[in-house]
Design a protein around this motif. Structure first.
Motif, PDB file in Angstrom:
ATOM      1  N   HIS A  76       1.657  12.347  -9.522  1.00 45.20           N
ATOM      2  CA  HIS A  76       1.861  13.688  -8.959  1.00 45.20           C
ATOM      3  C   HIS A  76       2.207  13.680  -7.472  1.00 45.20           C
ATOM      4  N   PHE A  77       2.551  12.516  -6.910  1.00 45.99           N
ATOM      5  CA  PHE A  77       2.817  12.459  -5.469  1.00 45.99           C
ATOM      6  C   PHE A  77       3.940  13.416  -5.072  1.00 45.99           C
ATOM      7  N   TRP A  78       5.086  13.330  -5.718  1.00 49.75           N
ATOM      8  CA  TRP A  78       6.224  14.137  -5.323  1.00 49.75           C
ATOM      9  C   TRP A  78       6.004  15.611  -5.644  1.00 49.75           C
ATOM     10  N   THR A  79       5.232  15.893  -6.686  1.00 46.72           N
ATOM     11  CA  THR A  79       4.887  17.288  -6.975  1.00 46.72           C
ATOM     12  C   THR A  79       4.064  17.885  -5.842  1.00 46.72           C
ATOM     13  N   THR A 126     -14.038   3.435  -8.911  1.00 47.08           N
ATOM     14  CA  THR A 126     -15.438   3.168  -9.240  1.00 47.08           C
ATOM     15  C   THR A 126     -15.979   1.989  -8.448  1.00 47.08           C
ATOM     16  N   PHE A 127     -15.086   1.209  -7.858  1.00 50.59           N
ATOM     17  CA  PHE A 127     -15.509   0.043  -7.074  1.00 50.59           C
ATOM     18  C   PHE A 127     -15.475   0.321  -5.575  1.00 50.59           C
ATOM     19  N   GLY A 128     -15.197   1.558  -5.196  1.00 47.34           N
ATOM     20  CA  GLY A 128     -15.158   1.903  -3.777  1.00 47.34           C
ATOM     21  C   GLY A 128     -13.815   2.490  -3.399  1.00 47.34           C
ATOM     22  N   ASP A 129     -13.557   2.559  -2.107  1.00 52.56           N
ATOM     23  CA  ASP A 129     -12.306   3.131  -1.615  1.00 52.56           C
ATOM     24  C   ASP A 129     -11.240   2.062  -1.488  1.00 52.56           C
ATOM     25  N   ASP A 130     -10.031   2.410  -1.879  1.00 52.09           N
ATOM     26  CA  ASP A 130      -8.877   1.545  -1.655  1.00 52.09           C
ATOM     27  C   ASP A 130      -8.339   1.876  -0.268  1.00 52.09           C
ATOM     28  N   TRP A 131      -8.860   1.175   0.747  1.00 49.42           N
ATOM     29  CA  TRP A 131      -8.564   1.555   2.123  1.00 49.42           C
ATOM     30  C   TRP A 131      -7.105   1.335   2.484  1.00 49.42           C
ATOM     31  N   GLY A 132      -6.481   0.321   1.925  1.00 42.73           N
ATOM     32  CA  GLY A 132      -5.068   0.098   2.222  1.00 42.73           C
ATOM     33  C   GLY A 132      -4.206   1.248   1.748  1.00 42.73           C
ATOM     34  N   ALA A 133      -4.394   1.677   0.498  1.00 45.74           N
ATOM     35  CA  ALA A 133      -3.623   2.796  -0.040  1.00 45.74           C
ATOM     36  C   ALA A 133      -3.999   4.098   0.653  1.00 45.74           C
ATOM     37  N   THR A 134      -5.286   4.244   0.978  1.00 41.72           N
ATOM     38  CA  THR A 134      -5.713   5.473   1.660  1.00 41.72           C
ATOM     39  C   THR A 134      -5.067   5.587   3.033  1.00 41.72           C
ATOM     40  N   MET A 135      -5.040   4.499   3.788  1.00 40.64           N
ATOM     41  CA  MET A 135      -4.416   4.532   5.106  1.00 40.64           C
ATOM     42  C   MET A 135      -2.902   4.701   5.015  1.00 40.64           C
ATOM     43  N   ALA A 136      -2.284   4.106   4.001  1.00 40.64           N
ATOM     44  CA  ALA A 136      -0.846   4.307   3.801  1.00 40.64           C
ATOM     45  C   ALA A 136      -0.560   5.763   3.459  1.00 40.64           C
ATOM     46  N   HIS A 192       0.827  -1.214   0.000  1.00 42.67           N
ATOM     47  CA  HIS A 192       0.000   0.000   0.000  1.00 42.67           C
ATOM     48  C   HIS A 192       0.860   1.261   0.000  1.00 42.67           C
ATOM     49  N   PHE A 193       1.965   1.229   0.717  1.00 36.52           N
ATOM     50  CA  PHE A 193       2.863   2.375   0.709  1.00 36.52           C
ATOM     51  C   PHE A 193       3.477   2.583  -0.669  1.00 36.52           C
ATOM     52  N   LYS A 194       3.830   1.490  -1.328  1.00 33.10           N
ATOM     53  CA  LYS A 194       4.394   1.597  -2.680  1.00 33.10           C
ATOM     54  C   LYS A 194       3.371   2.188  -3.639  1.00 33.10           C
ATOM     55  N   LYS A 195       2.129   1.756  -3.491  1.00 31.12           N
ATOM     56  CA  LYS A 195       1.078   2.278  -4.353  1.00 31.12           C
ATOM     57  C   LYS A 195       0.862   3.769  -4.108  1.00 31.12           C
ATOM     58  N   ALA A 196       0.944   4.178  -2.844  1.00 28.75           N
ATOM     59  CA  ALA A 196       0.753   5.596  -2.513  1.00 28.75           C
ATOM     60  C   ALA A 196       1.888   6.445  -3.068  1.00 28.75           C
ATOM     61  N   VAL A 197       3.125   5.983  -2.879  1.00 34.13           N
ATOM     62  CA  VAL A 197       4.276   6.751  -3.334  1.00 34.13           C
ATOM     63  C   VAL A 197       4.346   6.802  -4.859  1.00 34.13           C
TER      64      VAL A 197
END
Length: 279
Positions: free
Chosen positions: A68-71, A238-248, A59-64
């Motif tokens: 535009h994350f670093w921007t 469209t299928f809901g929230d990605d809670w793992g990535a959101t929490m990461a 999940h952290f990898k997906k978030a990073v």
């Protein structure tokens, strides 16, 4: 013996209350970090997994790796640091004037800052948007920086004013007798003694600017000009929230504030108390 037992019982209730409050407020933070490390299967399981055994960094990898994350990290750091620095410079000068000088309208000036601190910023949204739009500064970090500075400025001035007033005038006068100008006396004598107050106001300003969400949503529609709070809402599909990535993502967002608070908490608390009760 009875008196000692009674005293122990009286101390037990505040301690027990403090522990309960700590658990209540700390549990959501723990759950956020724990969810960030859980596999997706454990997150959506019917039976909640309180202590993750299979730790994953997916999940952290997906978030990073998100667009535009670093921007957005750069944008958040830029507007936060600049707004805090600008507010500190202005507040230092204003607090010194309010604490040391007597001039016509001084009390009304202080009351105005107190009212500004109490007034909700939402009442200014339309006016701010029209000013920024007419100035052709939408999707720019400049209006955000000045808006965040204005948000924290009343609190910063009032807190530092109390801290400046707590410094004995005799120290400043002694420096001036030894040949310092008033400016030199302020820089060499008063400024070093303001460290706790500066840390307290810096922490408040950092948290306020770092977490602000509505104004950047209104002023900056371009993703390249947004900040991290808006980025947290990008993990909805469209299928809901990605809670793992959101929490990461939320964990990554909270880490700078936690680190800053750990390093500054002792001086920040003393600065808030001194600025609140003195002057």
């Amino acid at each position: 013996m009875k008196r000692a037992a009674s005293s122990s019982i009286r101390r037990l209730w505040p301690n027990a209350t403090a522990i309960v409050l700590f658990v209540v407020f700390a549990f959501p933070v723990y759950w956020m970090f724990a969810t960030a490390f859980k596999p997706t299967g454990d997150i959506i399981a019917d039976d909640p997994v309180f202590f993750p055994t299979d730790v994953t960094f997916e999940h952290f990898k997906k978030a990073v790796d998100a667009d535009h994350f670093w921007t957005l990290v750069g944008n958040s750091v830029t507007v936060t640091v600049l707004s805090v620095l600008l507010s500190l410079v202005i507040a230092l000068l204003a607090s010194f004037a309010l604490a040391r000088m007597r001039f016509k309208g001084r009390r009304g000036f202080i009351i105005t800052f107190m009212i500004a601190q109490m007034a909700p910023w939402e009442v200014m949204v339309i006016a701010i948007y029209m000013i920024v739009r007419d100035g052709e500064m939408l999707n720019s970090l400049v209006p955000l920086t000045f808006f965040y500075m204005v948000m924290v400025l009343p609190f910063t001035i009032l807190t530092l004013r109390g801290y400046v007033a707590a410094v004995p005038k005799e120290l400043e006068e002694s420096a001036m007798v030894d040949g310092c100008t008033r400016t030199q006396a302020f820089i060499k004598v008063i400024f070093p003694l303001l460290a706790p107050g500066l840390m307290a106001t810096s922490l408040f300003g950092f948290i306020t600017a770092w977490n602000e969400f509505p104004m950047v949503l209104i002023l900056n529609k371009d993703i390249e000009a947004q900040t991290l709070p808006l980025w947290l809402s990008s993990f909805q599909t469209t299928f809901g929230d990605d809670w793992g990535a959101t929490m990461a993502a939320a964990s990554l967002f909270a880490v700078p504030i936690l680190i800053l608070f750990v390093f500054l908490q002792r001086r920040a608390v003393s600065g808030l108390v001194a600025g609140a009760v003195k002057g």
